[in-house]
Write a protein that holds these residues in place. Sequence first.
Motif, mmCIF file in Angstrom:
data_model
loop_
_atom_site.group_PDB
_atom_site.id
_atom_site.type_symbol
_atom_site.label_atom_id
_atom_site.label_comp_id
_atom_site.label_asym_id
_atom_site.label_seq_id
_atom_site.Cartn_x
_atom_site.Cartn_y
_atom_site.Cartn_z
ATOM 1 N N PHE A 156 0.807 -1.157 0.109
ATOM 2 C CA PHE A 156 0.166 0.056 0.056
ATOM 3 C C PHE A 156 0.825 1.181 0.037
ATOM 4 O O PHE A 156 0.362 2.478 -0.378
ATOM 5 N N LEU A 157 2.271 1.164 0.135
ATOM 6 C CA LEU A 157 3.077 2.164 -0.220
ATOM 7 C C LEU A 157 3.739 2.318 -1.290
ATOM 8 O O LEU A 157 4.902 2.983 -1.522
ATOM 9 N N HIS A 158 3.642 1.179 -2.185
ATOM 10 C CA HIS A 158 4.247 0.840 -3.489
ATOM 11 C C HIS A 158 4.276 2.310 -4.287
ATOM 12 O O HIS A 158 5.022 2.852 -4.846
ATOM 13 N N ASN A 159 2.983 2.670 -4.596
ATOM 14 C CA ASN A 159 2.796 3.980 -5.307
ATOM 15 C C ASN A 159 1.347 4.609 -5.040
ATOM 16 O O ASN A 159 0.683 3.935 -4.243
ATOM 17 N N PRO A 160 1.234 5.895 -5.110
ATOM 18 C CA PRO A 160 0.033 6.417 -4.681
ATOM 19 C C PRO A 160 -1.320 6.003 -5.015
ATOM 20 O O PRO A 160 -2.323 5.743 -4.166
ATOM 21 N N PHE A 161 -1.205 5.129 -6.278
ATOM 22 C CA PHE A 161 -2.633 4.706 -6.504
ATOM 23 C C PHE A 161 -2.813 3.299 -5.675
ATOM 24 O O PHE A 161 -3.911 3.083 -5.179
ATOM 25 N N MET A 162 -1.838 2.574 -5.121
ATOM 26 C CA MET A 162 -2.040 1.541 -4.210
ATOM 27 C C MET A 162 -2.562 2.081 -2.802
ATOM 28 O O MET A 162 -3.344 1.534 -2.234
ATOM 29 N N PHE A 163 -1.976 3.116 -2.728
ATOM 30 C CA PHE A 163 -2.451 3.833 -1.334
ATOM 31 C C PHE A 163 -3.893 4.211 -1.512
ATOM 32 O O PHE A 163 -4.773 3.608 -0.300
ATOM 33 N N VAL A 164 -4.527 4.549 -2.523
ATOM 34 C CA VAL A 164 -5.893 4.983 -2.691
ATOM 35 C C VAL A 164 -6.795 3.499 -2.690
ATOM 36 O O VAL A 164 -7.620 3.299 -2.281
ATOM 37 N N GLY A 165 -6.042 2.670 -3.382
ATOM 38 C CA GLY A 165 -6.763 1.485 -3.467
ATOM 39 C C GLY A 165 -6.865 0.651 -2.434
ATOM 40 O O GLY A 165 -7.992 -0.157 -2.248
ATOM 41 N N PHE A 166 -6.096 0.889 -1.447
ATOM 42 C CA PHE A 166 -6.166 0.108 -0.052
ATOM 43 C C PHE A 166 -7.290 0.526 0.621
ATOM 44 O O PHE A 166 -8.176 -0.175 0.896
ATOM 45 N N PHE A 167 -7.577 1.872 0.507
ATOM 46 C CA PHE A 167 -8.789 2.351 1.192
ATOM 47 C C PHE A 167 -10.161 2.040 0.321
ATOM 48 O O PHE A 167 -11.111 1.533 0.912
ATOM 49 N N ILE A 168 -9.934 1.786 -1.132
ATOM 50 C CA ILE A 168 -11.284 1.372 -1.785
ATOM 51 C C ILE A 168 -11.386 -0.151 -1.314
ATOM 52 O O ILE A 168 -12.477 -0.424 -1.140
ATOM 53 N N PHE A 169 -10.479 -0.917 -1.070
ATOM 54 C CA PHE A 169 -10.521 -2.463 -1.007
ATOM 55 C C PHE A 169 -11.406 -2.385 0.309
ATOM 56 O O PHE A 169 -12.367 -3.043 0.527
ATOM 57 N N PHE A 170 -11.062 -1.785 1.450
ATOM 58 C CA PHE A 170 -11.459 -1.787 2.696
ATOM 59 C C PHE A 170 -12.678 -1.300 2.784
ATOM 60 O O PHE A 170 -13.706 -2.085 3.413
ATOM 61 N N ILE A 171 -13.062 -0.146 2.036
ATOM 62 C CA ILE A 171 -14.753 0.229 2.244
ATOM 63 C C ILE A 171 -15.294 -0.851 1.330
ATOM 64 O O ILE A 171 -16.576 -1.282 1.785
#
Lengths: 180, 371, 143, 80
Positions: B213-228
Motif C-alpha cells: 500500500f506504499l508502493h505507489n500513490p494509486f495503491m494507497f488509494v486502492g487500499f482504502f477502496i478495498f477496505f470500504i
Amino acid sequence: MFAQILFILSALLAVAGALMVVFSRDIMHACIYLLASLVGVAGLYLTLGADFLAATQLVVYVGGVIILMLFAIMLTGGGREPSEKMKLLMQVPLMGSPRTYVLSFLALLVLSLTVGKLFVRVMEGFTSVDKLPYMGTVDSIGTLLVTKHVLAFEISSVLLLGALVGAAVIARPNKKRGAK
Amino acid sequence: MNSTVVHYLSQFQFFHQLLAMMGKEYLPLLSLIIFLLVVLIMLGALSLVGGLGTYAERKISADMQARYGPNRVGPFGLLQFLADGIKMFLKEDTVPRSADRLIFTIAPIFCLAGVFGTIAVLPFSSGFMLTDLNVGIFYLLGVSSLVGIGVFLGGYASNSKWSMLGGMRGASQIISYEIPVTITILAVVMLAGGLSLQTLVNSQGAAIWHWNFLHNPFMFVGFFIFFIGALAETNRAPFDLPEAESELVSGYHTEYSGMRFAFFALAEYIEIFVVCAVATALFLGGYHVPFGFGGEAPLGQVLQVVTFASKTFALYYVVIWVRWTLPRLRVDQLMTLCWKYLTPIALFNLIGTIIWLYLTNGRSIVALIFG
Amino acid sequence: MALDLLNIYMPVVLLLAIGVLAVPITLLIGRLIRPANPSQLKETAYECGEMPVGGAWSSFNIRFYVVGLIFIIFDVESALMFPVVAVFNKFNSLGMGGLILVEILIFLLVLIAGLAYCWRRGDLDWVKSYSAANRSDSGVENE
Amino acid sequence: MLARKNIIAILLGIELILNASALNFVAYSKFLAGNMDGQIFSLFIIVVAAAEAAVGLAIVIRFYQINESIHIDDAAQLQG
C-alpha cells in the motif's frame, strides 16, 4: 486416486444438476439446480487441468449469471404465482412445449456424452494433468490472450459494451410511457 | 515453492517415519489425513475467532459507550459466545409455513460454504498455507460471491415482505461493491505479476515501505477502496442496510431462528476475518516478519503466523471501531457511493498503476527516491 | 515423492464439503434435542406484531436488475483482464510493455465509455430521478 | 404451480448448452490437440454467454412489464 474421486463427484453433480433443471417444477429450484450443475462443470474443468477456467466459471457464472437470473425471476412475478389464465393446466411440467424439451435434452446429451468419454479416459488411470497444476494455466492463457488472440480480446470488450448499452436501454422504464 | 501444507510437512523426519510405517503406496491417504487434520484445526480456530469476534464487538462497543460489556459468563465474560452458541443450538427451530422449505435450508449452506471455501487459500505463513492455488485470489472472488446468493435466497425463502426486501438489498449491495474490490485486486495482481496468494505476499517485503500500500500513490488509494468495499461486502458498519434493525427488522434472516440464524451470524463473523486477512495479504505485507526472522524453520513459521494474525486483528479492530462511529447510509447514498465514486476511482487507479508500472517498470516510489 | 498432481485441490473440496454438510448434520442433531411444538401462530411470517398482510410478491423495481447487469459486465471484464494483468510484468521486462499497455488501455477505455453512458443516461441514479421524473408512478417499491 | 412455459426456464436451458460445448472444447483441446486454444475458446464462450444472458433477461423483464405474463405463447406477436 483423488483425481478419480474429484472427477466422479463433479461429473455426478453436473449431470444430476442438469437433469433436475429440466424436471423441476419451481423456477427458483431450477435456478438452484443450474447452479449445482455449473459448479460440477467447474470441477470437471479442474480434472482437465484448466484451473483458470474453473475459477472463471465460478466467478462469472455462479457469481454473475445466476444472481441475474434470480433478480429476473423476482422482477417477473416471483415465480410462485401461476397466472390466473393457466390455472387448469397445473400438471404440465415446467418446460411444456416440445421445442424446449428437445433443447434441454440436447444439452443433456452433449453433456453426458462428454462426461462419458472422459469417464473412460479417467478410468484408464491417465495422469490427470500433463502440466503441474500449480504451474497453472494463467500465464499461458495471459500470453496467448495478449499475443495470438489480441483481436478476440479487443472485440470482446466491444461486445460487452454493446451488451451493457443494449440491456441498459431495454431495461430502462422510459419516462414517456411510464412503467406499467 | 512448497505449494501445500503436506509439501511443507514432508521436509520433516516424522513425515517420513509415518510414511515408512504406513507403507509407500499409502501416500495419498496420508496426505488426505493431514489435510483433514489441518482443515479441522483451521475451522476450529476460525469459529473460535468468529465467536470471539462477537465477544470483542460487544466489549469494544461497550467501552466506547462507557458501559460494561458481557462479564458474567466465564472470566471477563470470555465464554459469552459459547453460551450464545449453546442457546442457539437449543432454541426451537421454526420454519414459516408459507416458506419454501428447500431454499430455506439451502440458504445458510451457501453462506457457510462460501466462507469456508475462502479459507483454503488464506496465506497464514509460507508453510502453513492450506493450498497455494495458482488462481488463488480469483478463486477467492468466485467463492465469496456465493455469499451474495445465500443472502438473496435467505430473503426469498422466508416469503415475508421484510426479509425479501432485505434479501434483495443485501444481494444487490454485495454484488455492486464486488466491482471496486475486483478492480483494485486487478491492480494488486499487476504489481505482483501472479494470481496465487503466495506470489502476492512474496512481492512485498517485511519493512513498511516494501508493503504494497506504499508502493505507489494509486495503491494507497486502492487500499482504502478495498477496505470500504470489503466493509460493504460483509454487510458491516455503515453499510449494514440489509439487516438494519430499525427498518427491516434484521432483514433477510428475520424468519430464521435458532441454529439456522447462528449459521448466518457465524458466516458473517468469519467472513470479516477472511476479508481482513485478504486485506493484510494484499496490502500490508502478509506474513513477512520484520527484521527477517521468519523462515522455513518451525519457529520462523510461528512468528509469521503471529505477525499475520496481529495485522489481521488490527484491521478487525478498525472494522468494529468503524461500526460504532459512523451512521448508516441510505440505499441511494449506498449505491451512488459505489457506482459514482468507488468504481470510477478504482478504474482510474488501475490505469494509473499500469502507466506507473510501465514508466518505472515495476519500481516502487521508495526505490525511485532512494535510487 | 510425486504427490498426485490434483492433490492441491483436496482442501478446497474438503472445505466446501464441510461447509455443505455442517448445516444438515447440526440441524438433525438439534432436532433430537430441541423442543418442537409448532403452533399456528409461530408459523406465520413476522410482521412486527400485526397479522401478515397479503403475499410478499410485490413486483420490485427495475433498478435491482440494472445493478446486476452492470455487475456482470464488469465481472466478465475483470475475468478477461486477470490473465493479461498477471502477465504484464513479464512482458514489461521483455521490453514489449508498451504493446500490452496499449491493449489493456483500449480494453479498459471501451468499457469506461459504457459506464459513462450509463451514468449520463441516469441508469446509476437510485431514487432521485425516478421519484422526481414520474410523480404519477406510485410504484409499490419507491424506497 | 408455474404451469405456463416460462421464458426464463428456456434461458436456463441455453446456459446448459453453452456450458456443455465449452466443456467439449477444453476436453478435445487437452486430449487431441494438446494446446491451449480450446481453453481460450471456451473462455470466450463464457464471455458471450454472460452477455447473452444479460440482454436476454432484460428483454424478458421488459416483456413482463408490457403484458404482465411471461408465457411463451404470448410472445407470438412481433411488435410487442
